[in-house]
Design a protein around this motif. Structure first.
Motif, PDB file in Angstrom:
ATOM      1  N   ARG A 108      -5.254  -7.583  22.538  1.00 44.25           N
ATOM      2  CA  ARG A 108      -5.955  -7.710  21.023  1.00 44.25           C
ATOM      3  C   ARG A 108      -5.541  -6.527  19.961  1.00 44.25           C
ATOM      4  NH1 ARG A 108     -12.196  -8.344  23.032  1.00 44.25           N
ATOM      5  NH2 ARG A 108     -12.140 -10.645  24.052  1.00 44.25           N
ATOM      6  N   ALA A 109      -5.131  -5.274  20.513  1.00 48.28           N
ATOM      7  CA  ALA A 109      -4.559  -4.332  19.804  1.00 48.28           C
ATOM      8  C   ALA A 109      -3.152  -4.499  18.961  1.00 48.28           C
ATOM      9  CB  ALA A 109      -4.594  -2.965  20.650  1.00 48.28           C
ATOM     10  N   LEU A 110      -2.426  -5.460  19.565  1.00 47.83           N
ATOM     11  CA  LEU A 110      -1.155  -5.457  19.128  1.00 47.83           C
ATOM     12  C   LEU A 110      -0.754  -5.721  17.534  1.00 47.83           C
ATOM     13  CD1 LEU A 110       0.723  -7.685  21.923  1.00 47.83           C
ATOM     14  CD2 LEU A 110       1.351  -5.213  21.296  1.00 47.83           C
ATOM     15  N   PRO A 111      -1.663  -6.550  17.099  1.00 50.24           N
ATOM     16  CA  PRO A 111      -1.563  -6.751  15.422  1.00 50.24           C
ATOM     17  C   PRO A 111      -2.081  -5.418  14.807  1.00 50.24           C
ATOM     18  CG  PRO A 111      -2.707  -8.643  16.651  1.00 50.24           C
ATOM     19  CD  PRO A 111      -2.434  -7.665  17.519  1.00 50.24           C
ATOM     20  N   THR A 112      -2.950  -5.019  15.039  1.00 53.48           N
ATOM     21  CA  THR A 112      -3.379  -3.704  14.501  1.00 53.48           C
ATOM     22  C   THR A 112      -2.332  -2.626  14.549  1.00 53.48           C
ATOM     23  OG1 THR A 112      -5.718  -4.183  14.909  1.00 53.48           O
ATOM     24  CG2 THR A 112      -5.216  -1.818  14.144  1.00 53.48           C
ATOM     25  N   LEU A 113      -1.620  -2.325  15.927  1.00 51.57           N
ATOM     26  CA  LEU A 113      -0.860  -1.303  16.012  1.00 51.57           C
ATOM     27  C   LEU A 113       0.527  -1.638  15.205  1.00 51.57           C
ATOM     28  CD1 LEU A 113      -1.192  -0.638  19.779  1.00 51.57           C
ATOM     29  CD2 LEU A 113      -2.011   0.926  17.993  1.00 51.57           C
ATOM     30  N   GLY A 114       0.995  -2.694  15.131  1.00 52.94           N
ATOM     31  CA  GLY A 114       2.042  -3.328  14.722  1.00 52.94           C
ATOM     32  C   GLY A 114       2.072  -3.258  12.923  1.00 52.94           C
ATOM     33  N   LEU A 115       0.989  -3.451  12.483  1.00 55.16           N
ATOM     34  CA  LEU A 115       0.863  -3.187  10.900  1.00 55.16           C
ATOM     35  C   LEU A 115       0.413  -1.761  10.685  1.00 55.16           C
ATOM     36  CD1 LEU A 115      -1.626  -6.465  10.214  1.00 55.16           C
ATOM     37  CD2 LEU A 115       0.848  -6.029   9.564  1.00 55.16           C
ATOM     38  N   THR A 116      -0.410  -0.981  11.299  1.00 55.60           N
ATOM     39  CA  THR A 116      -0.550   0.142  10.953  1.00 55.60           C
ATOM     40  C   THR A 116       0.890   1.191  11.279  1.00 55.60           C
ATOM     41  OG1 THR A 116      -1.161   0.746  13.409  1.00 55.60           O
ATOM     42  CG2 THR A 116      -3.078   0.276  11.615  1.00 55.60           C
ATOM     43  N   ALA A 117       1.815   0.601  12.290  1.00 56.44           N
ATOM     44  CA  ALA A 117       2.985   1.566  12.473  1.00 56.44           C
ATOM     45  C   ALA A 117       4.071   1.332  11.159  1.00 56.44           C
ATOM     46  CB  ALA A 117       3.606   0.743  13.675  1.00 56.44           C
ATOM     47  N   CYS A 118       3.836  -0.186  10.737  1.00 60.85           N
ATOM     48  CA  CYS A 118       4.745  -0.372   9.641  1.00 60.85           C
ATOM     49  C   CYS A 118       4.247   0.455   8.424  1.00 60.85           C
ATOM     50  CB  CYS A 118       4.686  -1.961   9.100  1.00 60.85           C
ATOM     51  SG  CYS A 118       5.358  -2.770  10.589  1.00 60.85           S
ATOM     52  N   TYR A 119       2.799   0.574   8.127  1.00 64.56           N
ATOM     53  CA  TYR A 119       2.366   1.319   6.998  1.00 64.56           C
ATOM     54  C   TYR A 119       2.803   2.791   7.212  1.00 64.56           C
ATOM     55  CZ  TYR A 119      -0.853   2.091   3.333  1.00 64.56           C
ATOM     56  OH  TYR A 119      -1.745   2.500   2.061  1.00 64.56           O
ATOM     57  N   THR A 120       2.681   3.539   8.338  1.00 61.57           N
ATOM     58  CA  THR A 120       3.065   4.963   8.568  1.00 61.57           C
ATOM     59  C   THR A 120       4.435   5.073   8.327  1.00 61.57           C
ATOM     60  OG1 THR A 120       1.015   4.727  10.071  1.00 61.57           O
ATOM     61  CG2 THR A 120       2.774   6.629   9.975  1.00 61.57           C
ATOM     62  N   ALA A 121       5.435   4.232   8.817  1.00 62.81           N
ATOM     63  CA  ALA A 121       6.673   4.300   8.815  1.00 62.81           C
ATOM     64  C   ALA A 121       7.272   4.207   7.173  1.00 62.81           C
ATOM     65  CB  ALA A 121       7.546   3.281   9.329  1.00 62.81           C
ATOM     66  N   GLY A 127       0.692  -1.265  -0.117  1.00 63.60           N
ATOM     67  CA  GLY A 127       0.107   0.009  -0.161  1.00 63.60           C
ATOM     68  C   GLY A 127       0.882   1.323  -0.024  1.00 63.60           C
ATOM     69  N   PRO A 128       2.132   1.413   0.856  1.00 65.10           N
ATOM     70  CA  PRO A 128       2.527   2.742   0.735  1.00 65.10           C
ATOM     71  C   PRO A 128       2.993   2.978  -0.623  1.00 65.10           C
ATOM     72  CG  PRO A 128       3.096   1.380   2.947  1.00 65.10           C
ATOM     73  CD  PRO A 128       2.363   0.541   1.864  1.00 65.10           C
ATOM     74  N   GLN A 129       3.450   2.172  -1.548  1.00 66.54           N
ATOM     75  CA  GLN A 129       4.182   2.233  -2.690  1.00 66.54           C
ATOM     76  C   GLN A 129       3.141   2.843  -3.704  1.00 66.54           C
ATOM     77  OE1 GLN A 129       7.077   2.155  -2.010  1.00 66.54           O
ATOM     78  NE2 GLN A 129       6.760   1.183  -0.084  1.00 66.54           N
ATOM     79  N   LEU A 130       1.900   2.613  -3.472  1.00 64.27           N
ATOM     80  CA  LEU A 130       0.788   3.012  -4.414  1.00 64.27           C
ATOM     81  C   LEU A 130       0.414   4.229  -4.137  1.00 64.27           C
ATOM     82  CD1 LEU A 130      -1.314  -0.219  -4.188  1.00 64.27           C
ATOM     83  CD2 LEU A 130       0.478   0.366  -5.823  1.00 64.27           C
ATOM     84  N   ASP A 131      -0.429   5.184  -5.311  1.00 64.42           N
ATOM     85  CA  ASP A 131      -0.779   6.526  -5.165  1.00 64.42           C
ATOM     86  C   ASP A 131      -2.178   6.452  -4.835  1.00 64.42           C
ATOM     87  OD1 ASP A 131      -1.044   9.002  -5.254  1.00 64.42           O
ATOM     88  OD2 ASP A 131      -1.034   9.354  -7.460  1.00 64.42           O
ATOM     89  N   MET A 132      -2.414   6.195  -3.564  1.00 64.97           N
ATOM     90  CA  MET A 132      -3.852   5.994  -3.103  1.00 64.97           C
ATOM     91  C   MET A 132      -4.035   6.766  -1.716  1.00 64.97           C
ATOM     92  SD  MET A 132      -4.534   1.907  -3.962  1.00 64.97           S
ATOM     93  CE  MET A 132      -6.323   2.071  -3.538  1.00 64.97           C
ATOM     94  N   PRO A 133      -4.482   7.857  -1.813  1.00 70.67           N
ATOM     95  CA  PRO A 133      -4.551   8.719  -0.599  1.00 70.67           C
ATOM     96  C   PRO A 133      -5.299   8.299   0.487  1.00 70.67           C
ATOM     97  CG  PRO A 133      -4.319  10.238  -2.479  1.00 70.67           C
ATOM     98  CD  PRO A 133      -4.547   8.608  -2.972  1.00 70.67           C
ATOM     99  N   LEU A 134      -6.683   7.777  -0.064  1.00 73.35           N
ATOM    100  CA  LEU A 134      -7.881   7.388   0.843  1.00 73.35           C
ATOM    101  C   LEU A 134      -7.286   5.917   1.633  1.00 73.35           C
ATOM    102  CD1 LEU A 134     -11.144   7.342  -1.593  1.00 73.35           C
ATOM    103  CD2 LEU A 134     -10.353   8.899   0.430  1.00 73.35           C
ATOM    104  N   LEU A 135      -6.381   5.119   0.760  1.00 76.18           N
ATOM    105  CA  LEU A 135      -5.829   3.956   1.506  1.00 76.18           C
ATOM    106  C   LEU A 135      -4.923   4.325   2.710  1.00 76.18           C
ATOM    107  CD1 LEU A 135      -5.544   0.775   1.895  1.00 76.18           C
ATOM    108  CD2 LEU A 135      -3.759   1.044   0.069  1.00 76.18           C
ATOM    109  N   HIS A 136      -3.862   5.354   2.432  1.00 78.05           N
ATOM    110  CA  HIS A 136      -3.077   5.801   3.158  1.00 78.05           C
ATOM    111  C   HIS A 136      -3.622   6.398   4.489  1.00 78.05           C
ATOM    112  CE1 HIS A 136      -0.651   4.978  -0.094  1.00 78.05           C
ATOM    113  NE2 HIS A 136      -0.303   6.074  -0.390  1.00 78.05           N
ATOM    114  N   THR A 137      -4.780   7.299   4.433  1.00 79.62           N
ATOM    115  CA  THR A 137      -5.575   7.967   5.186  1.00 79.62           C
ATOM    116  C   THR A 137      -6.216   6.877   6.185  1.00 79.62           C
ATOM    117  OG1 THR A 137      -5.952   9.994   3.858  1.00 79.62           O
ATOM    118  CG2 THR A 137      -7.425   9.665   6.065  1.00 79.62           C
ATOM    119  N   GLY A 138      -6.944   6.069   5.781  1.00 78.48           N
ATOM    120  CA  GLY A 138      -7.657   4.841   6.253  1.00 78.48           C
ATOM    121  C   GLY A 138      -6.487   4.141   7.351  1.00 78.48           C
ATOM    122  N   ALA A 139      -5.334   3.726   6.996  1.00 77.30           N
ATOM    123  CA  ALA A 139      -4.254   3.069   7.613  1.00 77.30           C
ATOM    124  C   ALA A 139      -3.904   3.831   8.965  1.00 77.30           C
ATOM    125  CB  ALA A 139      -3.125   2.573   6.635  1.00 77.30           C
TER     126      ALA A 139
END
Length: 758
Positions: free
Chosen positions: A84-97, A43-55
């Motif tokens: 329960r939040a660890l997987p979500t936080l881990g993946l969104t952190a990777c996406y944001t970085a 996702g971070p490599q694509l030009d999709m602002p809505l996907l970036h904002t959602g993450a």
């Protein structure tokens, strides 16, 4: 089960899923992690602002939710949420970085894939167990269920039940109580029942209500029910916590009693309700009414505002809500379908016969109990009553019932009607004395004072310290009707006449009441401050009765503030039953609403600081009179004073009546027609009309010039019944302006025509 019995084996803790359901759920969740990991890598490599904002928003929302959970005191729930939040936080952190970092690095792909893989492998650990809810057929009343064995003793056999007991013990709201005899209804539902046990010799605190129990277990208030334990005292209380049942019942129509309990808990007693802390502890619904027993939580005093409670319970007319309270902790709220005082019967001779406590039955209370009013108090003696009501409020009917009761009970009735006898025509000729007119009212009071003085004199000579009915004198009550025409602010009578009447009232309070003479004030609008010695009237009124019919709102609030101390919310009485709701409906429809029956006879009765909603017995009018009341009058002979008292009363009345008429015919400057005033009579006769302040000043100056302070002393400033200094100064100024006195020097006054040679 006795303490020596062994606890039976308990069922194991229910599993949240069957094995097949657990495997299916785990497969779905792992598939979701695979998809999320690929999305976070690509996702971070694509030009999709809505996907970036959602993450980014998903990660921020997860952090905000965890921060909200930190406010909870439930540490176990917070730990589960973090897991329960660890997987979500881990993946969104990777996406944001990856979004922030320039270009494409190997870790931007490896990190989210590794996070998703770890989350899938740790799924059995991080996924908290759920509980499947299933509605059960539970009994309606806990107390009717069979006793169950104590289940909290064996912690290893029942960790769920032991956890419930631990939650109860850890809560600050439960105090020193314990949760015992816990019984879970089903292995597949969390619903349970138990017994709340207080320490030996103590009762379960009243603060442990449904709301407090619901907070302990974090369930809706509607899921909690409390009941007494049959055969046990207040040290035990049965409790049912059934969130599964509450959820299943949430989609059905509530029974009236359930709806009442729900409305009270949510709209009245809850924090933010109209009466927070005023909890419903018992109730019953009958054919025509609902009755609620209310208790204030510690350490609050009972407070039940009538109109806000009516609004909270969806009652359209506050007159259908009746409230009584102890003034401390408990109260009763009664809600009627139809106003209970619309239909009342006529009085009987038995109703109006004084009992051993000096009371008669004057009417009925809202719940059908008799409304009793004392004519005499065996311990306090003669009493002071106040009857107030606007035209059409039933004041005259009330007074006629009281006077008929006095005649039936052998009490001498001395009556004066300032409205020339028009207010009480039925009483004329049917009581011992009836005075008609303003002058007659003052003379009647003065003659009653003379009788009181006579009794005081005889009692002193014989060494009597109190009064006994008919030993040797009968009880007599003085009723002064339409007193507002004499003492009210709008009364057009000379000031000195008012002062004479209020002086006699104060005098009678001291002598008459002590020796068997009661006093009753009646009028359309009476303020205690108008009745001479306001503090004494207020105190005596609380020992007697105040009948407050329909009057204006200000008058209602004033009387309630003076006479009520039990916290009852006193509201004005409308002119018609049901008029408030009918007027609103008419305003909406544009059609004139039919008037309900008149509320004549409806009143608040204040006795001993308590308020009662009542209505006087019905009286049917025919040809401008009340034949039923006349029959009650004539059912017994007219009681009279003793011959000696009768002679004193008649002579004093004649003298006082002549003097009162002279005073009313004159002006307040010269004290009466031609400047004449009544001489002070001998003891046992009517108290004299007071000499005017003007005459007293002129009499003081007849001896020669005097300074202002000397004149004040001469006319009685500073004495109990003396005038105020300001009144003397004003009178001097008026005499000076009229040319009747002069000022020989500064601060010195003299009669007109005085010279230094004199």
């Amino acid at each position: 089960m006795t303490p020596t019995d062994e606890a039976p084996a308990l069922p194991p803790v229910p599993a949240p899923y069957t094995p097949q359901e657990a495997r299916r759920a785990a497969g779905i969740e792992r598939s979701a992690y695979v998809v999320a990991g690929l999305a976070a890598a690509i996702g971070p490599q694509l030009d999709m602002p809505l996907l970036h904002t959602g993450a980014v928003v998903l990660g921020a929302g997860t952090i905000w939710t965890l921060w909200q959970r930190t406010r909870s005191t439930d540490a176990a729930r917070l730990l589960t949420s973090c897991q329960r939040a660890l997987p979500t936080l881990g993946l969104t952190a990777c996406y944001t970085a990856a979004l922030i970092g320039p270009g494409l690095s190997w870790w931007e792909v490896a990190a989210p894939v590794a996070t998703a893989a770890l989350a899938g492998l740790a799924l059995p650990i991080t996924r908290a167990r759920g509980i499947r809810h299933q509605a059960q057929n539970l009994p309606a009343v806990i107390a009717e269920q069979a006793p169950v064995p104590a289940a909290s003793a064996d912690v290893d056999a029942a960790p769920y039940l032991a956890g419930l007991a631990q939650m109860w013990q850890d809560s600050a709201a439960t105090g020193q109580t314990a949760l015992t005899a816990i019984h879970q209804y089903s292995d597949t539902a969390p619903d349970f029942e138990a017994i709340i046990l207080a320490p030996a010799g103590q009762a379960v605190p009243g603060s442990l209500d449904e709301r407090a129990v619901a907070a302990v277990f974090d369930v809706p208030v509607s899921a909690v029910a409390l009941a007494e334990v049959p055969g046990s005292g207040p040290g035990r209380l049965a409790v049912r916590v059934a969130p599964g049942l509450a959820d299943a019942e949430g989609h059905r129509v509530m029974a009236p009693d359930e709806l009442l309990v729900k409305l009270w808990a949510e709209k009245v007693a809850a924090r933010g309700g109209v009466a927070p802390g005023m909890h419903l502890i018992a109730h019953r619904i009958e054919e025509d009414r609902a009755v609620i027993l209310v208790e204030a939580e510690e350490p609050q005093m009972i407070r039940l505002p009538r109109q806000p409670i009516a609004r909270a319970l969806h009652v359209e007319d506050a007159e259908l809500v009746m409230i009584e309270s102890s003034g401390l902790s408990r109260g009763v709220v009664t809600i009627y379908r139809e106003h209970p005082l619309i239909h009342v019967r006529e009085a009987t001779v038995a109703d109006l016969t004084m009992d051993a406590d000096g009371r008669i039955v004057l009417g009925v209370q809202h719940d059908g109990r008799p409304a009793r009013m004392p004519l005499y108090d065996p311990e306090l003696g003669a009493i002071t009553d106040i009857v107030v009501g606007a035209p059409g409020s039933g004041k005259s009917v009330t007074l006629n019932h009281l006077l008929a009761a006095e005649r039936i009970s052998g009490v001498v009735s001395i009556v004066a009607d300032a409205q020339n006898g028009m207010s009480l025509p039925e009483a004329k000729g049917r009581v011992y004395h009836f005075g008609a007119g303003i002058a007659a009212l003052g003379a009647t009071l003065a003659a009653a004072c003379a009788v009181g003085d006579y009794r005081e004199q005889v009692s002193a000579e014989n060494g009597w310290g109190g009064f006994l009915i008919n030993d040797p004198w009968p009880l007599f009550n003085v009723s002064l009707d339409e007193l507002n025409k004499v003492l009210g602010q709008e009364a057009d009578v000379p000031r000195e006449f008012k002062k004479w009447v209020t002086g006699n009232i104060a005098h009678f309070q001291t002598t008459g009441r002590k020796f068997g003479g009661g006093l009753r004030f009646a009028g359309q609008s009476i303020h205690v401050s108008d009745l001479g010695d306001a503090e004494k009237i207020r105190a005596n009124g609380k020992n007697g009765t105040v009948w407050l019919g329909r009057v204006n709102s200000t008058m209602t609030q004033s009387m309630a503030a003076d006479m009520v101390n039990d916290g009852t919310d006193i509201t004005p009485i409308p002119k018609h039953f049901g008029s408030v709701a009918a007027d609103v409906e008419a305003a909406w429809t544009g059609q004139e609403a039919p008037r309900g029956p008149l509320t004549a006879g409806r009143a608040w009765m204040f006795q001993g600081g308590r308020a009662t909603s009542m209505r006087v017995f019905k009286a049917v009018k025919e040809n401008r009179t009340f034949p039923g009341l006349i029959n009650l009058y004539e059912s017994a002979p007219i009681p009279a004073l003793t011959p000696a008292e009768d002679e004193i009363f008649r002579r004093a009345y004649a003298e006082a009546l002549a003097a009162a008429e002279d005073l009313l015919a004159g002006d307040e400057e010269d004290g009466g027609a031609g400047g004449k005033t009544a001489p002070r009579p001998a003891r046992g006769a009517a108290p004299a009309l007071p000499v005017s302040l003007t005459d007293r000043i002129l009499s003081a100056l007849a001896e020669g010039p005097r300074r202002t302070r000397e004149i004040r002393t001469a006319v009685g400033v500073g004495e109990p019944d003396g005038p105020a200094s300001g009144s003397v100064d004003n009178a001097l100024s008026k005499l000076f302006e009229a040319g009747r006195i002069i000022k020989p020097s500064h601060g010195t006054w003299a009669l007109l025509g005085w010279t230094p040679q004199d």
